[in-house]
Design an enzyme around this catalytic site. Sequence first.
Site, PDB file in Angstrom:
ATOM      1  N   ILE A 139       0.743  -1.349   0.204  1.00  0.00           N
ATOM      2  CA  ILE A 139      -0.115   0.124   0.224  1.00  0.00           C
ATOM      3  C   ILE A 139       0.983   1.385   0.331  1.00  0.00           C
ATOM      4  CG2 ILE A 139      -2.034  -1.006   1.251  1.00  0.00           C
ATOM      5  CD1 ILE A 139      -0.557   0.121   3.601  1.00  0.00           C
ATOM      6  N   CYS A 184     -56.671  -8.708 -66.797  1.00  0.00           N
ATOM      7  CA  CYS A 184     -56.969  -9.686 -66.576  1.00  0.00           C
ATOM      8  C   CYS A 184     -58.446  -9.829 -67.867  1.00  0.00           C
ATOM      9  CB  CYS A 184     -57.315 -10.588 -65.407  1.00  0.00           C
ATOM     10  SG  CYS A 184     -58.767 -10.596 -64.084  1.00  0.00           S
ATOM     11  N   CYS A 197     -53.145  -6.267 -62.520  1.00  0.00           N
ATOM     12  CA  CYS A 197     -54.312  -6.022 -63.276  1.00  0.00           C
ATOM     13  C   CYS A 197     -54.693  -4.757 -62.967  1.00  0.00           C
ATOM     14  CB  CYS A 197     -55.239  -7.505 -63.131  1.00  0.00           C
ATOM     15  SG  CYS A 197     -57.491  -6.424 -63.689  1.00  0.00           S
ATOM     16  N   LYS A 214     -10.118  -2.340   4.580  1.00  0.00           N
ATOM     17  CA  LYS A 214     -10.523  -1.202   5.789  1.00  0.00           C
ATOM     18  C   LYS A 214     -10.718  -0.020   4.803  1.00  0.00           C
ATOM     19  CE  LYS A 214      -7.075  -1.704   8.493  1.00  0.00           C
ATOM     20  NZ  LYS A 214      -5.804  -1.518   9.479  1.00  0.00           N
ATOM     21  N   CYS A 229     -58.710  -5.424 -61.081  1.00  0.00           N
ATOM     22  CA  CYS A 229     -59.399  -5.728 -59.347  1.00  0.00           C
ATOM     23  C   CYS A 229     -57.692  -6.228 -58.666  1.00  0.00           C
ATOM     24  CB  CYS A 229     -59.228  -7.279 -59.488  1.00  0.00           C
ATOM     25  SG  CYS A 229     -58.404  -7.897 -60.669  1.00  0.00           S
ATOM     26  N   GLY A 282      -4.294 -10.314   4.111  1.00  0.00           N
ATOM     27  CA  GLY A 282      -5.688 -10.385   3.199  1.00  0.00           C
ATOM     28  C   GLY A 282      -6.662  -9.722   2.719  1.00  0.00           C
ATOM     29  N   CYS A 292      -2.249 -12.102   0.640  1.00  0.00           N
ATOM     30  CA  CYS A 292      -0.738 -11.283   0.943  1.00  0.00           C
ATOM     31  C   CYS A 292      -0.264 -10.831   2.174  1.00  0.00           C
ATOM     32  CB  CYS A 292      -0.948  -9.801   0.476  1.00  0.00           C
ATOM     33  SG  CYS A 292      -2.875  -9.299   0.771  1.00  0.00           S
ATOM     34  N   ARG A 316      -8.171   3.733   4.378  1.00  0.00           N
ATOM     35  CA  ARG A 316      -7.545   3.516   2.938  1.00  0.00           C
ATOM     36  C   ARG A 316      -8.400   4.299   2.502  1.00  0.00           C
ATOM     37  NH1 ARG A 316      -5.040   1.238   5.487  1.00  0.00           N
ATOM     38  NH2 ARG A 316      -4.197  -1.519   5.330  1.00  0.00           N
ATOM     39  N   CYS A 334     -54.495 -18.979 -63.516  1.00  0.00           N
ATOM     40  CA  CYS A 334     -53.957 -20.229 -63.703  1.00  0.00           C
ATOM     41  C   CYS A 334     -53.365 -20.627 -62.472  1.00  0.00           C
ATOM     42  CB  CYS A 334     -53.380 -20.387 -65.384  1.00  0.00           C
ATOM     43  SG  CYS A 334     -51.831 -19.898 -64.867  1.00  0.00           S
TER      44      CYS A 334
END
Length: 971
Positions: free
Chosen positions: A341, A859, A829, A444, A832, A405, A402, A448, A816
Site C-alpha cells: 500500500i 386480366c 391487373c 479497510k 382488380c 488479506g 498477501c 484506506r 391459372c
Amino acid sequence: MFTMVKASEVFPMRSPIKDSDSLAPVHPVIPGECVLFLGETRGGVISLSNYRLYASCPPGFLNIPLGLIDHLEQRDLFFIHIYCKDARSYRIQFSSTNTCEEWSRRIMDEISPPVKIEDIFAFAHFAWACETSFEELSSSSSSGEMSDFTWFRSELARLRFDLQGAWRVSMANMDHKLCPTYPQELLLPASISDSVLEKVAQFRSAKRIPAVVWRNTANGAVLARCSQPEVGWLGWRSSDDEELVRAIAEACAYDSGTTSRHSSGSDISSGSYDPVCHSGEIPSLKDLSAEAAARGEVRKVLIIDARSYAAAVGNRARGGGVECPEYYPNAEILFMNLANIHRIRNSFQALRSLCHAPPDQTSWFQALDSTKWLHHMSGLLRASVRSVTALQTEGRPVIVHCSDGWDRTPQIVSLSQLLLDPYYRTLEGFQVLVEKEWLDFGHKMADRCGQGLGCSDVNERSPIFLQWLDCVHQLLLQFPCHFEFNLTFLVKLAEHTYSNLFGTFLANSLSERRRLRVKERTRSIWGYLRSHPGKFRNFLFVRRDEVLWPRCEVRDLLLWQDVYVGEGVGGSLLGGKEVSSSQGGSREGSENGGENGLAEEIDKLQNGSKESTPDVCPEYRRKSSDSSEESAGCLDPSQFPNFPQPANGQPVPASNTTPRLERRSVIESSTDTLVPESELQKSKKSHNYTLPPLNTQFEETMNSSSISVFSDPLDSDGLVAHHNQVQRRMVEIFSSHQAEVTALRRDLHMSRLALTQAGLKTDQILSQEEHQEHFMDGRSGVESTTSEVSWEAVDDTETRPTLWVPDHAASSCMGCHTQFWFGRRKHHCRSCGRLFCSECSEQAVPIPAEQLYQPVRVCDQCFMHLSQLAGACLDPTTQPVIPCDNTGQEKENPTADNEETAVDAATLDQSPTSEEKAVEKQLEERLNIGAAECQVEQLDKIELKPEATSCNKEVEVEVNNPSSGVEVKVN
C-alpha cells in the site's frame, strides 16, 4: 411510548454566514444539505455547505464533495490549492489575503475528521431524504435491499456447491468472534470442524482463515482467500492449517463439476442447508480423502502470494511469513511481486502531481511511465490472469493471500471472478462482487480512503479500491460489449467512494457497520445506481458466457482521464482547474459532455458530415437567458424522438409513443401499393392497431430515465454529471431505429389492409408472411412480433381506388395457378389489383371507373366485365353490370335498394351544365370522339400495346347523364 422524531430536530438546518448581504446560494441543494458560508472569489461566488465546496466564475464552476478533498494549501497569498483523493487538483483565487486565509480555515474545519459517526453527511442526508421521499426512497422497493445473507445463499445455489457431501457452511463466526473482519457465514470443506477452524485462525494473520468464495461449475475448482501464515523466524507450522489446505483440494476432487456423479446434490436451493446442525460436527461425508485419492483426481493447490519472495521472507521478522513447501506437499506457491500500500500511495501521489503539472510538457508520457501507476495495474491484471488460468484451464483450486488479506487479496480475487464469471459483469452481479469481496471480507475502507472514523495516520491511506476500479475500467475498454454497466457507472462509483453521501463504504468491516447501524441509517449507493438504469447501463452489452483474457502489458493500458484528469482544463496555469477570471472546473469537456461540442458533433452525425471539429472551449459554459444564444449553442431535442421535450423550461418525461422521424425513409417495392389517403389518416387518428415496441425493456428504460440531450450540469446526487458520448450516441441510434420500426409496422398494417380488400384470407396472409419473416429473422436475429399486430374490420361502403396485391404476397398466378419464376413475370391487373402471368393478362382496355382512359393491362375476366360495362354505359336501356370481385365472381349488391356500386345515381340524374358542355366539346375535338356509336367502334378496334401498362397518369372523369356517354379529361 414511542415518539416520532423529525429530521429537522435531529439534523437542524443552519443559516448561511454571508460575506455580503447581496449573496445568494448559486446551486441547488440536496436533502439534508445546508449552505454554511457564502463569499466571493476574484471573479465569482464561492459556497461551502456541509456536503460540498462550490465555486462559480463564469463561464465555469467547480463542485467538490468535502469527503473527496485530501488536503489544501494556501500559496502566493491569494490562492488556495485543493488536492483531491481522485488525483484532481483545483486552484481558487481570492481578491485579498485575509479572505483567502478565512476561507482556508473554513474549509479545513469542515473536512476535519468527525467526532462521532452521525457527523458524517450521509446520516443527515438519509433522514431528510426519507421525509421528502427522495429518489429510490419514494418506492417500497427501497426496503427490499439485500439482506445480510442474501448474496451468500444465492451464490451457494448459483455456483452449485455440494452441501450434502463435499462442503458445509460454518456458523463459527456468527458473532464475529472467530474473525472480526470476516462475514458471519463461511464456506469450508465438510471434513473441517469448527474446532479445527479455531486452531487455523490462531495460525493465520488477523485470524483470516482460508475461506472459499467461488467455484468453477465446469470442473469443480474453487477460489479461496486468506492472510499470511504466522511462521516467524522460528519456522512455526500448524498441522490444522495444512489439513485445511489439503481438504480444499480433496473436496474439489470429490465435487468435480457438473458432470460428476456427485453433482446431483449440488443443485440446491439457497435455504436447503440447516445452520443449526453445524455445531462443529463432521457431516455425513466421512472418508473424503480416501475416495478422492482412489479416484486419482486430487490436484495440487496453487497458492498465489501477492508479495515478492523477499517481502514474504522479510515479514517473518514481524511474525508473518509464507507457507513452507515441505509442510504443504500438495501445494505450489507462486509469488506475484505486487507493490504494497505504501508504494501504491507514492505512485498515486506522483500521478496526481503529473496531472497537476502544465499540460504542454513534451515528456508527459515519460513522466507517466515514471509514476509506475500503469505498471502496478499491469502486474495486478497479470496475477488475475494467472489465477484464471489455474481455475479454468488447469482445473486446480487457488488460494490467494498477501500480508493481511484485505488489500491486494481482494484485488486479485475480485478481478479473477470478473474474468471468469459473466454474472459479475452485470449490474446485479457487480454489486454482489463488491459487497462480498470488499465490504463483507473486511477491506479497510475507512482507513484506506481517509474518511469517517478511520485511522488518522496518513500512512494507512492508499487508493486500493480506486486502483481496482481502474483495472475494471481497462477491462471495459478492452471488452466494451461484455459489461452491462458503462464508464459513467464506474466514475460515479469512484466519486462516491469518498463523497460521504452514501453509507455503503463507511467503516472498515461488516462488524463495524453492524455495530454502528450504518445500513439502517444511510442510503445505499446501489439503490441510487438502480434508480437511473438508462444512465448507467451499457447499450452495447450482449450476454456472453465466456472467459475474458485481457491484454496485460503496459502498452495496452490507458490513463483513466475521466477520473484523474477530467475534461475541463481551461484557464489554469498549473494544469488544475482554476476559479478566477476564467475557470474550467466542470467535468464536462470537449469529449465527455461539453454542450457546444456535443451539439456540433451530433449535428454533424445527423447531417452526414464525415469531419468533426473538436470544441476549442471544453469547459461547461453557462448559457444566458437570451434565446438566440441558446438556440445557437444547443440542439433541438425534437430531432431525437425518444427524448423528452422541455415545456416552459422544465423537463418533461418521455412519452410512451415514438413520434415520426423528421427524415423518415420510405421503403417501396417494385410495384406501388395503392392506399387511400383517407384510410391512412383515419388509421393514424384512430390507433386501432397496437404496435408493441421492438425492445420493450429498452423503451421502458429510456422513458424511466428521462434522458435528454442536454441534461442539467449537476446530477441528483449533487455532483457534476458525467456524459459518455458513445452511450449517448447509442441512445440516439436506438431511438431512431425504434421510430423506423414503428413506421414500418404501420406500413405493414396498411399492406394487410390492402390484402384483405383484395380478397385474400387472413390465415393465408399470416402463413405467407410468417414463412418470409422466419427466413428474415434467421438472418438478423431480431425477434418477430408481427403476429401481435391487431386486425380491424374493413368497411367497403365507400368507393376506394383499387388496392394492389403486393408482389411478395403471391407465388403463383391467381388465374391459372402457374408458379412464377424468372422467366414468368408477375403482372398486376389494373382493375382488380391481383397478380397474373402474361398469358392471363394479355388484354388491355381503358378503365374509366379508375380514371384510366388509356388502354391498360387487365386480366381476362375483368376484360369481359369492362367490355360489358362500357356497352352498358353507352346504352341507357341496359342495366348496369356488376364488376367482378377479387375472386373472379360477380359482386353481390350489399343492400336491397337501388344503390349502385359503379356509378353514383345522384350524379347520373344531374343535367350537364354549360361549363361541362364546353369541356365536353373540347374533349370531342381533341380525341375525335363524336357519337356514342363511334366510341364503341374505337373501343373494339383498339390495338393492344404491351407497353401500355402505366396507371400513374393523372386524369379526371366527369360522369353525366347516360345519354351523353362517358366524358374524360386528360391532364
